[in-house]
Enzyme design. Structure first.
Site, PDB file in Angstrom:
ATOM      1  N   ARG A  47       6.346  -2.836   5.129  1.00  0.00           N
ATOM      2  CA  ARG A  47       5.509  -1.788   4.493  1.00  0.00           C
ATOM      3  C   ARG A  47       6.309  -0.564   4.062  1.00  0.00           C
ATOM      4  O   ARG A  47       5.824   0.573   4.111  1.00  0.00           O
ATOM      5  CB  ARG A  47       4.363  -1.324   5.428  1.00  0.00           C
ATOM      6  N   GLU A  98       1.344   4.312   9.366  1.00  0.00           N
ATOM      7  CA  GLU A  98       1.613   3.528   8.146  1.00  0.00           C
ATOM      8  C   GLU A  98       0.988   4.256   6.954  1.00  0.00           C
ATOM      9  O   GLU A  98       1.557   4.326   5.877  1.00  0.00           O
ATOM     10  CB  GLU A  98       1.014   2.120   8.277  1.00  0.00           C
ATOM     11  N   SER A 117      -4.650  -0.118   7.163  1.00  0.00           N
ATOM     12  CA  SER A 117      -4.017  -0.085   8.488  1.00  0.00           C
ATOM     13  C   SER A 117      -3.433   1.298   8.729  1.00  0.00           C
ATOM     14  O   SER A 117      -2.659   1.804   7.925  1.00  0.00           O
ATOM     15  CB  SER A 117      -2.906  -1.123   8.564  1.00  0.00           C
TER      16      SER A 117
HETATM   17  C1  LIG Z   1      -9.854  -1.834   3.257  1.00  0.00           C
HETATM   18  C2  LIG Z   1      -8.378  -1.779   3.094  1.00  0.00           C
HETATM   19  C3  LIG Z   1      -7.598  -2.901   3.385  1.00  0.00           C
HETATM   20  C4  LIG Z   1      -6.209  -2.856   3.247  1.00  0.00           C
HETATM   21  N1  LIG Z   1      -5.464  -3.963   3.524  1.00  0.00           N
HETATM   22  C5  LIG Z   1      -4.121  -3.959   3.354  1.00  0.00           C
HETATM   23  C6  LIG Z   1      -3.325  -5.119   3.602  1.00  0.00           C
HETATM   24  O1  LIG Z   1      -3.811  -6.155   4.010  1.00  0.00           O
HETATM   25  N2  LIG Z   1      -1.999  -5.059   3.393  1.00  0.00           N
HETATM   26  C7  LIG Z   1      -1.408  -3.927   2.936  1.00  0.00           C
HETATM   27  O2  LIG Z   1      -0.181  -3.955   2.738  1.00  0.00           O
HETATM   28  N3  LIG Z   1      -2.118  -2.822   2.693  1.00  0.00           N
HETATM   29  C8  LIG Z   1      -3.457  -2.795   2.886  1.00  0.00           C
HETATM   30  N4  LIG Z   1      -4.180  -1.678   2.647  1.00  0.00           N
HETATM   31  C9  LIG Z   1      -3.496  -0.441   2.255  1.00  0.00           C
HETATM   32  C10 LIG Z   1      -3.324  -0.249   0.753  1.00  0.00           C
HETATM   33  O3  LIG Z   1      -4.279  -0.982   0.041  1.00  0.00           O
HETATM   34  C11 LIG Z   1      -1.905  -0.619   0.285  1.00  0.00           C
HETATM   35  O4  LIG Z   1      -0.930   0.169   0.944  1.00  0.00           O
HETATM   36  C12 LIG Z   1      -1.722  -0.460  -1.211  1.00  0.00           C
HETATM   37  O5  LIG Z   1      -0.436  -0.919  -1.546  1.00  0.00           O
HETATM   38  C13 LIG Z   1      -1.888   0.983  -1.670  1.00  0.00           C
HETATM   39  O6  LIG Z   1      -1.998   0.969  -3.067  1.00  0.00           O
HETATM   40  P1  LIG Z   1      -2.538   2.211  -3.897  1.00  0.00           P
HETATM   41  O7  LIG Z   1      -2.201   1.913  -5.298  1.00  0.00           O
HETATM   42  O8  LIG Z   1      -3.950   2.522  -3.580  1.00  0.00           O
HETATM   43  O9  LIG Z   1      -1.591   3.373  -3.360  1.00  0.00           O
HETATM   44  P2  LIG Z   1      -2.004   4.811  -2.797  1.00  0.00           P
HETATM   45  O10 LIG Z   1      -2.763   4.651  -1.529  1.00  0.00           O
HETATM   46  O11 LIG Z   1      -2.598   5.617  -3.885  1.00  0.00           O
HETATM   47  O12 LIG Z   1      -0.557   5.378  -2.464  1.00  0.00           O
HETATM   48  C14 LIG Z   1       0.219   4.805  -1.413  1.00  0.00           C
HETATM   49  C15 LIG Z   1       1.687   5.208  -1.640  1.00  0.00           C
HETATM   50  O13 LIG Z   1       2.151   4.576  -2.825  1.00  0.00           O
HETATM   51  C16 LIG Z   1       2.613   5.545  -3.746  1.00  0.00           C
HETATM   52  N5  LIG Z   1       2.251   5.090  -5.103  1.00  0.00           N
HETATM   53  C17 LIG Z   1       1.039   4.759  -5.597  1.00  0.00           C
HETATM   54  N6  LIG Z   1       1.143   4.402  -6.896  1.00  0.00           N
HETATM   55  C18 LIG Z   1       2.452   4.525  -7.215  1.00  0.00           C
HETATM   56  C19 LIG Z   1       3.203   4.341  -8.429  1.00  0.00           C
HETATM   57  N7  LIG Z   1       2.643   3.934  -9.586  1.00  0.00           N
HETATM   58  N8  LIG Z   1       4.524   4.590  -8.380  1.00  0.00           N
HETATM   59  C20 LIG Z   1       5.131   5.019  -7.253  1.00  0.00           C
HETATM   60  N9  LIG Z   1       4.495   5.201  -6.090  1.00  0.00           N
HETATM   61  C21 LIG Z   1       3.161   4.961  -6.081  1.00  0.00           C
HETATM   62  C22 LIG Z   1       1.908   6.840  -3.382  1.00  0.00           C
HETATM   63  O14 LIG Z   1       2.629   7.990  -3.803  1.00  0.00           O
HETATM   64  C23 LIG Z   1       1.881   6.708  -1.861  1.00  0.00           C
HETATM   65  O15 LIG Z   1       3.123   7.069  -1.300  1.00  0.00           O
HETATM   66  C24 LIG Z   1      -5.577  -1.674   2.784  1.00  0.00           C
HETATM   67  C25 LIG Z   1      -6.371  -0.562   2.468  1.00  0.00           C
HETATM   68  C26 LIG Z   1      -7.746  -0.600   2.632  1.00  0.00           C
HETATM   69  C27 LIG Z   1      -8.556   0.606   2.286  1.00  0.00           C
END
Ligand SMILES: Cc1cc2nc3c(=O)[nH]c(=O)nc-3n(C[C@H](O)[C@H](O)[C@H](O)COP(=O)(O)OP(=O)(O)OC[C@H]3O[C@@H](n4cnc5c(N)ncnc54)[C@H](O)[C@@H]3O)c2cc1C
Length: 296
Positions: free
Chosen positions: A170, A289, A219
């Site tokens: 992660r 995380e 998580s």
């Molecule tokens: C119900 C639920 C279930 C989940 N299950 C999982 C799972 O099974 N496995 C898992 O790994 N994660 C899980 N997650 C966490 C999350 O979905 C992941 O970490 C996902 O990768 C975050 O994506 P996001 O685009 O929403 O990023 P954000 O939450 O918006 O940002 C997370 C990080 O990524 C960076 N970021 C976002 N977009 C970019 C970009 N374009 N360029 C550079 N950096 C960027 C942000 O600055 C921040 O540091 C879950 C979340 C929820 C709510």
């Protein structure tokens, strides 16, 4: 202050509330929210922006606590122009940094590309997946990523290979302030029906075990070596523990939820209380995380 920021073709909003844009539905405003019209707009803006101003990318905010004091500098959110997914070679998809996991996995299915099914269940964007090495059900981004295009804080466009990102659990070594605008994912040959059933299996399993319909952030803590975070939280008696409007999920103890009125301070304080109790009970120090960003 608007005069001090570069002119843009997209949308630039001062003092933009971020709570509606993140899963927890809590937290303060971004000093500036920038939704670029296209790649050139993003590059030009970052090139001309005062280098002293911090820049942070926001995807679906599914892994993020935005603190109540808001986020300094500029938050960049990628819109439609960055949400395309297209097949480029037999088993390769070219994905915009703002594309959702659902779109990527269903495009893979339609093109008979297996191995990307796990993205169906992670509610985020390609940029967030690449940054966080998103993973589930035995797959993670480092298994499928070929390379990605990033716009650096200077505005320069650069292609980084998977090895450049030095992936661990992660975590990636994406440069500070870099925005992922595209990524190439590769899978293996598969039958669309088989891929669909794997996606259905994953979705059903998720639904049964995670509070998907709550205001949450995924998580909360990393799994420490040799342990599962949820188990440690449970053993420390934290299932259902509340603080203000924040609660440790009854359904999955590594998820925190906003029961409706939580501030981000409630959520973060609850997380820290859980860490304290787990340390006391089992001697293990849990690491966050979830990304915690902004001013307290
Ligand atoms: C119900 C639920 C279930 C989940 N299950 C999982 C799972 O099974 N496995 C898992 O790994 N994660 C899980 N997650 C966490 C999350 O979905 C992941 O970490 C996902 O990768 C975050 O994506 P996001 O685009 O929403 O990023 P954000 O939450 O918006 O940002 C997370 C990080 O990524 C960076 N970021 C976002 N977009 C970019 C970009 N374009 N360029 C550079 N950096 C960027 C942000 O600055 C921040 O540091 C879950 C979340 C929820 C709510």
């Amino acid at each position: 202050m608007a005069d001090t920021l570069p002119k843009v073709a997209g949308k630039l909003t001062a003092d933009a509330p971020l709570a509606p844009l993140v899963w927890f539905k809590s937290g303060g405003a971004a000093d500036w929210l920038f939704e670029p019209r296209d790649l050139a707009d993003l590059q030009g803006f970052l090139r001309d922006l005062d280098p002293a101003l911090p820049v942070m990318a926001l995807g679906l905010g599914s892994n993020m606590i935005v603190r109540d004091g808001g986020v300094p500098g500029v938050v960049v959110r990628l819109g439609k122009a960055f949400a395309r997914v297209a097949k480029t070679a037999d088993l390769t998809l070219d994905c915009g940094g703002g594309a959702s996991g659902i779109l990527v996995s269903s495009t893979a299915r339609d093109n008979g590309i297996a191995g990307l099914e796990f993205l169906r269940s992670i509610p985020g964007t390609v940029g967030g997946f690449v940054r966080m090495n998103g993973g589930a059900y035995g797959g993670e981004v480092k298994d499928i990523l070929i390379d990605c295009d990033v716009v650096l804080r200077s505005g320069a466009l650069l292609t980084l290979t998977k090895d450049d990102l030095n992936y661990t659990y992660r975590h990636s070594e994406l440069p500070e302030g870099a925005i992922v605008v595209a990524a190439r994912f590769e899978g293996r040959p598969g039958e669309p029906e088989t891929i669909q059933s794997e996606m259905d299996r994953i979705s059903a399993s998720r639904e049964a075990t995670q509070p998907l319909r709550s205001k949450t952030g995924g998580s909360t803590f990393e799994n420490p070596a040799g342990h599962r975070a949820w188990e440690l939280v449970d053993q420390a008696g934290c299932r259902g523990l509340t603080m203000g409007g924040a609660q440790v999920s009854e359904k999955h103890t590594n998820f925190l939820i906003n029961t409706g009125t939580a501030t981000s301070a409630d959520i973060e304080a609850l997380g820290n209380e859980v860490r304290r109790r787990v340390l006391e009970k089992s001697g293990v120090e849990l690491e966050w995380e979830i990304q915690r960003v902004g001013r307290k």
